[in-house]
Design a protein around this motif. Structure first.
Motif, PDB file in Angstrom:
ATOM      1  N   LYS A  95      11.381   5.054  21.810  1.00 12.34           N
ATOM      2  CA  LYS A  95      10.367   5.343  20.797  1.00 12.34           C
ATOM      3  C   LYS A  95      10.937   4.942  19.438  1.00 12.34           C
ATOM      4  O   LYS A  95      11.989   5.421  19.029  1.00 12.34           O
ATOM      5  N   CYS A  96      10.233   4.040  18.747  1.00 12.07           N
ATOM      6  CA  CYS A  96      10.744   3.446  17.511  1.00 12.07           C
ATOM      7  C   CYS A  96       9.745   3.621  16.365  1.00 12.07           C
ATOM      8  O   CYS A  96       8.538   3.468  16.557  1.00 12.07           O
ATOM      9  N   PRO A  97      10.248   3.880  15.146  1.00 12.36           N
ATOM     10  CA  PRO A  97       9.347   3.987  14.001  1.00 12.36           C
ATOM     11  C   PRO A  97       8.785   2.622  13.616  1.00 12.36           C
ATOM     12  O   PRO A  97       9.436   1.592  13.783  1.00 12.36           O
ATOM     13  N   ALA A  98       7.553   2.642  13.113  1.00 14.84           N
ATOM     14  CA  ALA A  98       6.892   1.423  12.638  1.00 14.84           C
ATOM     15  C   ALA A  98       6.143   1.749  11.349  1.00 14.84           C
ATOM     16  O   ALA A  98       5.726   2.889  11.141  1.00 14.84           O
ATOM     17  N   GLY A 140      -4.819   0.331  -0.121  1.00 15.02           N
ATOM     18  CA  GLY A 140      -5.517   1.607  -0.209  1.00 15.02           C
ATOM     19  C   GLY A 140      -6.795   1.461  -1.018  1.00 15.02           C
ATOM     20  O   GLY A 140      -7.163   0.355  -1.449  1.00 15.02           O
ATOM     21  N   THR A 141      -7.479   2.562  -1.260  1.00 15.58           N
ATOM     22  CA  THR A 141      -8.748   2.536  -1.975  1.00 15.58           C
ATOM     23  C   THR A 141      -8.601   2.060  -3.412  1.00 15.58           C
ATOM     24  O   THR A 141      -9.543   1.518  -3.983  1.00 15.58           O
ATOM     25  N   ASP A 142      -7.413   2.233  -3.996  1.00 13.24           N
ATOM     26  CA  ASP A 142      -7.193   1.803  -5.381  1.00 13.24           C
ATOM     27  C   ASP A 142      -6.572   0.411  -5.476  1.00 13.24           C
ATOM     28  O   ASP A 142      -6.178  -0.025  -6.548  1.00 13.24           O
ATOM     29  N   GLY A 143      -6.466  -0.273  -4.341  1.00  9.63           N
ATOM     30  CA  GLY A 143      -5.899  -1.619  -4.328  1.00  9.63           C
ATOM     31  C   GLY A 143      -4.390  -1.643  -4.190  1.00  9.63           C
ATOM     32  O   GLY A 143      -3.806  -2.704  -3.990  1.00  9.63           O
ATOM     33  N   GLN A 144      -3.766  -0.494  -4.298  1.00 10.06           N
ATOM     34  CA  GLN A 144      -2.315  -0.414  -4.136  1.00 10.06           C
ATOM     35  C   GLN A 144      -1.962  -0.432  -2.655  1.00 10.06           C
ATOM     36  O   GLN A 144      -2.747  -0.018  -1.805  1.00 10.06           O
ATOM     37  N   MET A 145      -0.772  -0.910  -2.345  1.00  9.51           N
ATOM     38  CA  MET A 145      -0.326  -0.934  -0.955  1.00  9.51           C
ATOM     39  C   MET A 145       0.024   0.479  -0.503  1.00  9.51           C
ATOM     40  O   MET A 145       0.635   1.252  -1.238  1.00  9.51           O
ATOM     41  N   VAL A 146      -0.389   0.789   0.711  1.00  4.07           N
ATOM     42  CA  VAL A 146      -0.129   2.083   1.331  1.00  4.07           C
ATOM     43  C   VAL A 146       0.668   1.826   2.607  1.00  4.07           C
ATOM     44  O   VAL A 146       0.323   0.932   3.386  1.00  4.07           O
ATOM     45  N   ALA A 147       1.721   2.599   2.819  1.00  3.17           N
ATOM     46  CA  ALA A 147       2.521   2.483   4.035  1.00  3.17           C
ATOM     47  C   ALA A 147       1.993   3.472   5.070  1.00  3.17           C
ATOM     48  O   ALA A 147       2.006   4.679   4.839  1.00  3.17           O
ATOM     49  N   VAL A 148       1.518   2.950   6.181  1.00  4.49           N
ATOM     50  CA  VAL A 148       1.027   3.772   7.280  1.00  4.49           C
ATOM     51  C   VAL A 148       2.137   3.825   8.330  1.00  4.49           C
ATOM     52  O   VAL A 148       2.530   2.799   8.874  1.00  4.49           O
ATOM     53  N   LYS A 149       2.647   5.010   8.574  1.00  5.88           N
ATOM     54  CA  LYS A 149       3.771   5.169   9.498  1.00  5.88           C
ATOM     55  C   LYS A 149       3.279   5.663  10.856  1.00  5.88           C
ATOM     56  O   LYS A 149       2.402   6.516  10.931  1.00  5.88           O
ATOM     57  N   PHE A 150       3.852   5.111  11.909  1.00  2.26           N
ATOM     58  CA  PHE A 150       3.539   5.510  13.273  1.00  2.26           C
ATOM     59  C   PHE A 150       4.737   5.162  14.144  1.00  2.26           C
ATOM     60  O   PHE A 150       5.758   4.698  13.638  1.00  2.26           O
ATOM     61  N   HIS A 151       4.653   5.411  15.430  1.00  3.46           N
ATOM     62  CA  HIS A 151       5.738   5.076  16.349  1.00  3.46           C
ATOM     63  C   HIS A 151       5.220   4.207  17.487  1.00  3.46           C
ATOM     64  O   HIS A 151       4.085   4.370  17.934  1.00  3.46           O
ATOM     65  N   CYS A 152       6.067   3.299  17.930  1.00  5.75           N
ATOM     66  CA  CYS A 152       5.793   2.460  19.089  1.00  5.75           C
ATOM     67  C   CYS A 152       6.808   2.816  20.175  1.00  5.75           C
ATOM     68  O   CYS A 152       7.957   3.117  19.867  1.00  5.75           O
ATOM     69  N   VAL A 200       7.889  -5.993  14.471  1.00  8.54           N
ATOM     70  CA  VAL A 200       9.026  -5.701  13.588  1.00  8.54           C
ATOM     71  C   VAL A 200       9.752  -4.452  14.087  1.00  8.54           C
ATOM     72  O   VAL A 200      10.979  -4.413  14.132  1.00  8.54           O
ATOM     73  N   SER A 201       8.988  -3.443  14.486  1.00 12.75           N
ATOM     74  CA  SER A 201       9.598  -2.237  15.042  1.00 12.75           C
ATOM     75  C   SER A 201      10.432  -2.577  16.278  1.00 12.75           C
ATOM     76  O   SER A 201      11.562  -2.104  16.427  1.00 12.75           O
ATOM     77  N   PHE A 202       9.894  -3.418  17.156  1.00 16.78           N
ATOM     78  CA  PHE A 202      10.628  -3.834  18.352  1.00 16.78           C
ATOM     79  C   PHE A 202      11.924  -4.539  17.971  1.00 16.78           C
ATOM     80  O   PHE A 202      13.001  -4.191  18.461  1.00 16.78           O
ATOM     81  N   PHE A 203      11.844  -5.522  17.083  1.00 18.86           N
ATOM     82  CA  PHE A 203      13.031  -6.287  16.716  1.00 18.86           C
ATOM     83  C   PHE A 203      14.041  -5.448  15.936  1.00 18.86           C
ATOM     84  O   PHE A 203      15.246  -5.609  16.106  1.00 18.86           O
ATOM     85  N   ASP A 204      13.561  -4.549  15.083  1.00 21.46           N
ATOM     86  CA  ASP A 204      14.472  -3.732  14.285  1.00 21.46           C
ATOM     87  C   ASP A 204      15.142  -2.623  15.078  1.00 21.46           C
ATOM     88  O   ASP A 204      16.217  -2.160  14.706  1.00 21.46           O
ATOM     89  N   HIS A 205      14.515  -2.173  16.147  1.00 18.44           N
ATOM     90  CA  HIS A 205      15.027  -0.990  16.837  1.00 18.44           C
ATOM     91  C   HIS A 205      15.312  -1.191  18.314  1.00 18.44           C
ATOM     92  O   HIS A 205      16.345  -0.729  18.800  1.00 18.44           O
TER      93      HIS A 205
END
Length: 134
Positions: A13-16, A22-34, A103-108
């Motif tokens: 189980k790896c973080p991704a 986002g709604t204001d045009g700023q980048m939002v990081a959505v975290k989940f696991h693979c 990226v999660s696969f390659f990083d972890h």
């Protein structure tokens, strides 16, 4: 006869992180696991070579290695069970999310021992060649 390491899980189980606007045009990081299958050396090498040569794409790679996810919910906040169709529908709704999974696969999950050791090593002291404790 091959050795079986007692604590080596069959799945990892790896973080991704998926970056989206986002709604204001700023980048939002959505975290989940693979969750990925633990691969043997030959299979890992063959898949990485095929991807590098363009013989397979990221989606095919994920078909072969990904077995689950956590943190993917529907519009009501309920977990969405992982399967290939759900992953492809998520990619359609959120383009490039499969890249975040890869990226999660390659990083972890596909990190080689030497790379893992370098990534997790303590930086050397500025005044000596010895490593310092963090």
């Amino acid at each position: 006869m091959a050795v079986k390491i007692a604590n080596a899980p069959a799945h990892i189980k790896c973080p991704a992180t998926y970056h989206m606007h986002g709604t204001d045009g700023q980048m939002v990081a959505v975290k989940f696991h693979c969750t990925f299958r633990r691969l043997g050396k030959t299979e890992r090498t063959e898949l990485m070579n095929a991807l590098g040569k363009g013989e397979i794409d990221v989606s095919v790679l994920l078909d072969k290695v990904m077995t689950g996810w956590d943190g993917m919910n529907d519009e009501h906040g309920r977990p969405v069970p992982y399967n290939r169709d759900a992953r492809l529908a998520t990619e359609e709704a959120y383009p490039e999310i499969e890249q975040a999974m890869a990226v999660s696969f390659f990083d972890h999950a596909a990190v080689m021992q030497r790379e893992a050791a370098a990534k997790n090593s303590v930086p050397p002291s500025a005044i000596s060649s010895a490593q310092t404790a963090a």
